[in-house]
Design a protein around this motif. Structure first.
Motif, PDB file in Angstrom:
ATOM      1  N   LEU A 298      71.085 -19.746  40.349  1.00  0.00           N
ATOM      2  CA  LEU A 298      70.665 -18.797  39.524  1.00  0.00           C
ATOM      3  C   LEU A 298      68.765 -18.196  39.569  1.00  0.00           C
ATOM      4  N   THR A 299      68.109 -18.386  40.172  1.00  0.00           N
ATOM      5  CA  THR A 299      67.005 -18.165  40.575  1.00  0.00           C
ATOM      6  C   THR A 299      66.502 -16.714  41.251  1.00  0.00           C
ATOM      7  N   PHE A 300      67.706 -17.827  42.674  1.00  0.00           N
ATOM      8  CA  PHE A 300      67.999 -16.478  43.516  1.00  0.00           C
ATOM      9  C   PHE A 300      68.635 -14.679  42.837  1.00  0.00           C
ATOM     10  N   GLY A 301      69.078 -15.099  41.647  1.00  0.00           N
ATOM     11  CA  GLY A 301      69.856 -14.176  41.186  1.00  0.00           C
ATOM     12  C   GLY A 301      69.233 -13.475  40.452  1.00  0.00           C
ATOM     13  N   ALA A 302      67.991 -14.600  39.382  1.00  0.00           N
ATOM     14  CA  ALA A 302      67.414 -14.004  38.954  1.00  0.00           C
ATOM     15  C   ALA A 302      65.876 -12.876  39.435  1.00  0.00           C
ATOM     16  N   LEU A 303      65.691 -13.038  41.257  1.00  0.00           N
ATOM     17  CA  LEU A 303      65.150 -12.527  41.657  1.00  0.00           C
ATOM     18  C   LEU A 303      64.447 -11.169  42.697  1.00  0.00           C
ATOM     19  N   MET A 304      66.603 -11.202  41.667  1.00  0.00           N
ATOM     20  CA  MET A 304      67.233  -9.388  42.275  1.00  0.00           C
ATOM     21  C   MET A 304      67.696  -8.563  41.181  1.00  0.00           C
ATOM     22  N   SER A 305      68.512  -7.982  40.898  1.00  0.00           N
ATOM     23  CA  SER A 305      68.975  -6.600  39.682  1.00  0.00           C
ATOM     24  C   SER A 305      70.271  -6.427  40.716  1.00  0.00           C
ATOM     25  N   PRO A 306      70.451  -6.076  39.338  1.00  0.00           N
ATOM     26  CA  PRO A 306      71.586  -5.407  39.923  1.00  0.00           C
ATOM     27  C   PRO A 306      71.849  -4.328  40.992  1.00  0.00           C
ATOM     28  N   SER A 307      70.866  -3.379  40.659  1.00  0.00           N
ATOM     29  CA  SER A 307      70.417  -2.249  40.833  1.00  0.00           C
ATOM     30  C   SER A 307      70.045  -2.360  42.667  1.00  0.00           C
ATOM     31  N   SER A 308      70.064  -3.401  43.043  1.00  0.00           N
ATOM     32  CA  SER A 308      69.226  -3.832  44.050  1.00  0.00           C
ATOM     33  C   SER A 308      70.325  -3.575  45.434  1.00  0.00           C
ATOM     34  N   LEU A 309      72.018  -4.149  44.391  1.00  0.00           N
ATOM     35  CA  LEU A 309      72.782  -4.915  45.620  1.00  0.00           C
ATOM     36  C   LEU A 309      72.584  -3.203  46.326  1.00  0.00           C
ATOM     37  N   PHE A 310      72.406  -1.547  45.319  1.00  0.00           N
ATOM     38  CA  PHE A 310      72.919  -1.065  46.028  1.00  0.00           C
ATOM     39  C   PHE A 310      71.897   0.154  46.534  1.00  0.00           C
ATOM     40  N   VAL A 366      61.065 -16.469  53.330  1.00  0.00           N
ATOM     41  CA  VAL A 366      60.561 -15.529  54.241  1.00  0.00           C
ATOM     42  C   VAL A 366      59.680 -14.277  52.988  1.00  0.00           C
ATOM     43  N   LEU A 367      61.188 -14.410  51.704  1.00  0.00           N
ATOM     44  CA  LEU A 367      60.415 -13.342  51.102  1.00  0.00           C
ATOM     45  C   LEU A 367      58.712 -14.290  50.562  1.00  0.00           C
ATOM     46  N   HIS A 368      58.531 -15.437  50.298  1.00  0.00           N
ATOM     47  CA  HIS A 368      57.384 -15.710  50.105  1.00  0.00           C
ATOM     48  C   HIS A 368      56.073 -15.988  51.336  1.00  0.00           C
ATOM     49  N   SER A 369      56.395 -15.119  52.541  1.00  0.00           N
ATOM     50  CA  SER A 369      55.406 -15.492  53.515  1.00  0.00           C
ATOM     51  C   SER A 369      55.184 -14.453  53.614  1.00  0.00           C
ATOM     52  N   GLU A 370      54.264 -14.302  55.043  1.00  0.00           N
ATOM     53  CA  GLU A 370      53.645 -13.082  55.351  1.00  0.00           C
ATOM     54  C   GLU A 370      53.790 -12.168  56.199  1.00  0.00           C
ATOM     55  N   VAL A 371      55.603 -12.273  56.505  1.00  0.00           N
ATOM     56  CA  VAL A 371      56.867 -12.261  57.492  1.00  0.00           C
ATOM     57  C   VAL A 371      56.944 -10.638  57.490  1.00  0.00           C
ATOM     58  N   PRO A 372      56.313  -9.641  58.540  1.00  0.00           N
ATOM     59  CA  PRO A 372      56.257  -7.649  58.224  1.00  0.00           C
ATOM     60  C   PRO A 372      57.633  -7.833  57.731  1.00  0.00           C
ATOM     61  N   GLY A 375      60.367  -8.297  52.141  1.00  0.00           N
ATOM     62  CA  GLY A 375      61.099  -7.854  51.330  1.00  0.00           C
ATOM     63  C   GLY A 375      62.682  -7.244  51.633  1.00  0.00           C
ATOM     64  N   ARG A 376      62.843  -6.170  52.770  1.00  0.00           N
ATOM     65  CA  ARG A 376      63.715  -5.798  53.409  1.00  0.00           C
ATOM     66  C   ARG A 376      64.599  -6.598  53.722  1.00  0.00           C
ATOM     67  N   LEU A 377      64.570  -7.462  54.788  1.00  0.00           N
ATOM     68  CA  LEU A 377      64.574  -9.451  54.550  1.00  0.00           C
ATOM     69  C   LEU A 377      65.434  -9.907  54.239  1.00  0.00           C
ATOM     70  N   PHE A 378      64.930  -9.821  52.172  1.00  0.00           N
ATOM     71  CA  PHE A 378      65.765 -10.780  51.927  1.00  0.00           C
ATOM     72  C   PHE A 378      66.558  -9.202  51.056  1.00  0.00           C
ATOM     73  N   HIS A 379      66.248  -8.668  51.652  1.00  0.00           N
ATOM     74  CA  HIS A 379      67.456  -7.844  50.709  1.00  0.00           C
ATOM     75  C   HIS A 379      68.587  -7.922  50.930  1.00  0.00           C
ATOM     76  N   ILE A 380      68.461  -7.379  52.720  1.00  0.00           N
ATOM     77  CA  ILE A 380      69.966  -7.719  53.261  1.00  0.00           C
ATOM     78  C   ILE A 380      70.209  -8.793  53.476  1.00  0.00           C
ATOM     79  N   ALA A 381      69.249  -9.619  53.566  1.00  0.00           N
ATOM     80  CA  ALA A 381      70.565 -10.698  53.682  1.00  0.00           C
ATOM     81  C   ALA A 381      70.622 -11.729  52.432  1.00  0.00           C
ATOM     82  N   ALA A 382      70.372 -11.145  51.274  1.00  0.00           N
ATOM     83  CA  ALA A 382      70.878 -11.246  49.777  1.00  0.00           C
ATOM     84  C   ALA A 382      72.529 -10.285  49.555  1.00  0.00           C
TER      85      ALA A 382
END
Length: 428
Positions: A298-310, A366-372, A375-382
Motif C-alpha cells: 500500500l505504501t509503495f502504491g502511495a509513493l507512485m501515481s497512476p500517471s507515473s506508470l506512463f 535505493v530511492l532513499h539513498s544518495e545513489v545517482p 528516482g529513475r531506478l525506482f520508477h523503472i523497477a516499479a
C-alpha cells in the motif's frame, strides 16, 4: 545513505508512526483495504486479480498522486521504518525455507537455479539495462540486482497444487525463498560503490559479513542453551521464534552489522537447529510477514501515481518488457539443461520469475539513498514489478491447468478426466 535505510535505526512495530491525523488516516485506510481484501479473497483466488494488485492500486489511487488521502512522500521516516520492519520479517521467514532440512530435501534443481541461473539472470538484466536505457554499468547492475529476486506468492497456484510435478513445485518454492537473501548483499555493495554510504567498501563488506555471522550465531546459541526437557506452553511457542528474530535484529543494529542479512541467516539457522519449534512458528511468521508486506505494498502504491506508470521513455519500457520476457527464460533455461524436468516444466519455471516484495523494498532503499539517478531506478523497477504482478497473477492458474493437461506429455498424465482441481492462488 544506506545506514538510514537498511535498518541502522532501532525501529520495531511500536515505532511505526501511527500518531497524529495523517498517521491515523493512513492506518484507517490500511485497515479498510485489508478488510475489503479479506472479503474479496475468495473471488481473487479464482480470477486474474490478486490481493497484492488491490493494495498497490489502492495506494496509487489514494496517495499523493491520486486523492491525497495517504499523504506519504519518499523521504518520510515512516516509509523507511515500515520497509525495514517488513523486509526483516520477510527475510527471517524466507530464511526458514533455507534450513538444512529443506535444502537437503530439494537441493539439486534449486541449486542449479541459484548458483547458475541467478547470476546469469542478473548479468542479462544488467546488459539489457545498460544497452536499452543507457545506464552506466554500475547502475545497470544495481537495477538488475533489484529485479533478480522472485516472489513465491504469485506462483502459489503452481506451488500449492499437489498434482503439479513435485520437483517443479520445490524448485519454485525453495528458489524464491532464498534468492532475495542472496541478492541483498549485491544490492548493498553496489549501493556502497555508488556512494550511497560514507563507509569505505571494505567496511561495508565487513558489515554484511558480520550480519551473516550474527544471524548464524544467535539461534544456534539459543538452541544449545535451551534445556531440552523444558517444555514451552503451546500458546507461547510462536513467541520463541519472534524473540530470536527481534534479538538478532537488535544485536546486529547495536554492533553496526547488517540487520537484513542477520535476519535471513537467523531464519535459516532457526529452521536447522530447532525444526519442531520452527514448524510451529511458521504459520505465525507467515501471517506477520504477510501483514507487513501488504502494508508495504500500500505504501509503495502511495509513493507512485497512476500517471507515473506512463512516464518512462520508450527504451525504458522496452527494458521492462525484456526484464519479464527475456532475462528470466534465458537465465534459467540453460541452468536446467540436463535436468529431469521435461520441457513443459522447464518453460513453466522459466516464465515464473515474478518480481514482488523484495524488489519493491530494494527499490525503496535505493530511492532513499544518495545513489545517482535513484528516482529513475525506482520508477523503472516499479513499472517492472507492477507489470509482473499483473502478468504472473493472471497467468498462474492457466499455466497450472496446462501443466496438468495430459495431452502435451503422455508420460506425465494430469488428473483424471472430471477430477476436481486442487489448490488455487493464495490470497496475497
Amino acid at each position: 545513505m544506506i545506514r538510514c535505510v537498511t535498518g541502522h535505526v532501532t525501529c520495531g512495530l511500536a515505532s511505526l508512526p501511527a500518531t497524529g491525523p495523517y498517521g491515523m488516516s493512513s492506518l484507517l485506510i490500511f485497515a479498510l483495504v485489508l478488510f475489503a481484501a479479506v472479503l474479496a479473497s475468495r473471488l481473487a483466488a479464482s480470477t486474474a486479480a490478486s490481493v497484492s494488485v488491490l493494495f498497490i492500486v489502492a495506494g496509487m489511487l489514494l496517495g499523493k498522486g491520486g486523492m491525497g488521502w495517504i499523504p506519504l512522500a519518499a523521504g518520510d521516516s515512516q516509509v523507511q521504518h515500515l520497509a525495514t520492519a517488513a523486509l526483516v520479517a520477510v527475510l527471517f521467514t524466507d530464511g526458514m525455507r533455507a534450513g538444512v532440512r529443506e535444502v537437503r530435501k530439494a537441493w539439486h534443481l534449486p541449486g542449479r537455479a541459484l548458483l547458475f541461473g541467478l547470476p546469469l539472470t542478473l548479468l542479462i538484466l544488467a546488459t539489457l539495462a545498460h544497452y536499452l536505457t543507457g545506464l552506466p554499468w554500475l547502475l545497470a547492475l544495481l537495477l538488475a540486482a533489484i529485479l533478480t529476486p522472485t516472489d513465491p506468492v504469485f506462483a502459489a497456484a503452481i506451488v500449492g497444487r499437489d498434482e503439479v510435478h513435485p520437483p517443479l513445485r520445490r524448485l519454485l518454492n525453495v528458489e524464491s525463498g532464498i534468492n532475495d537473501g542472496l541478492t541483498l548483499p549485491v544490492v548493498l555493495v553496489l549501493m556502497g560503490m555508488l556512494g550511497a554510504d560514507e563507509e569505505p567498501l571494505p567496511a561495508l563488506l565487513l558489515d554484511v559479513a558480520a550480519g551473516a555471522v550474527i544471524g548464524l550465531t544467535i539461534p544456534w546459541i539459543a538452541g544449545k542453551i535451551r534445556p531440552r526437557r523444558l517444555r514451552l506452553a503451546e500458546q507461547a511457542e510462536p513467541l520463541y521464534g519472534l524473540s530470536l528474530a527481534i534479538a538478532t535484529f537488535a544485536l546486529a543494529g547495536l554492533l553496526g552489522a547488517n540487520e537484513f542479512l542477520a535476519a535471513f541467516f537467523a531464519g535459516a539457522t532457526f529452521a536447522s537447529v530447532d525444526e519442531d519449534l520452527a514448524a510451529r512458528f511458521h504459520l505465525f511468521a507467515e501471517q506477520l510477514s504477510e501483514l507487513l508486506k501488504l502494508a508495504a505494498l500500500l505504501t509503495f502504491g502511495a509513493l507512485m501515481s497512476p500517471s507515473s506508470l506512463f512516464s518512462l521513455e520508450p527504451a525504458e519500457y522496452a527494458f521492462c518488457a525484456a526484464a519479464l520476457l527475456i532475462a528470466r527464460p534465458f537465465g534459467l533455461l540453460p541452468a536446467l539443461v540436463g535436468s529431469k524436468l521435461d520441457m513443459r516444466h522447464r518453460l513453466a519455471a522459466a516464465w515464473f520469475g515474478p518480481k514482488g516484495f523484495a524488489s519493491l523494498i530494494y527499490a525503496i532503499m535505493v530511492l532513499h539513498s544518495e545513489v545517482p539517478e535513484a528516482g529513475r531506478l525506482f520508477h523503472i523497477a516499479a513499472v517492472v514489478v507492477v507489470l509482473s504482478i499483473v502478468a504472473h497473477s493472471s497467468s498462474d492458474v492457466p499455466l497450472a491447468r496446462w501443466l496438468n493437461n495430459p495431452n502435451p506429455a503422455k508420460d506425465e498424465p494430469g488428473p483424471a478426466k472430471g477430477e476436481p482441481s486442487q489448490g488455487g492462488k493464495e490470497s496475497a
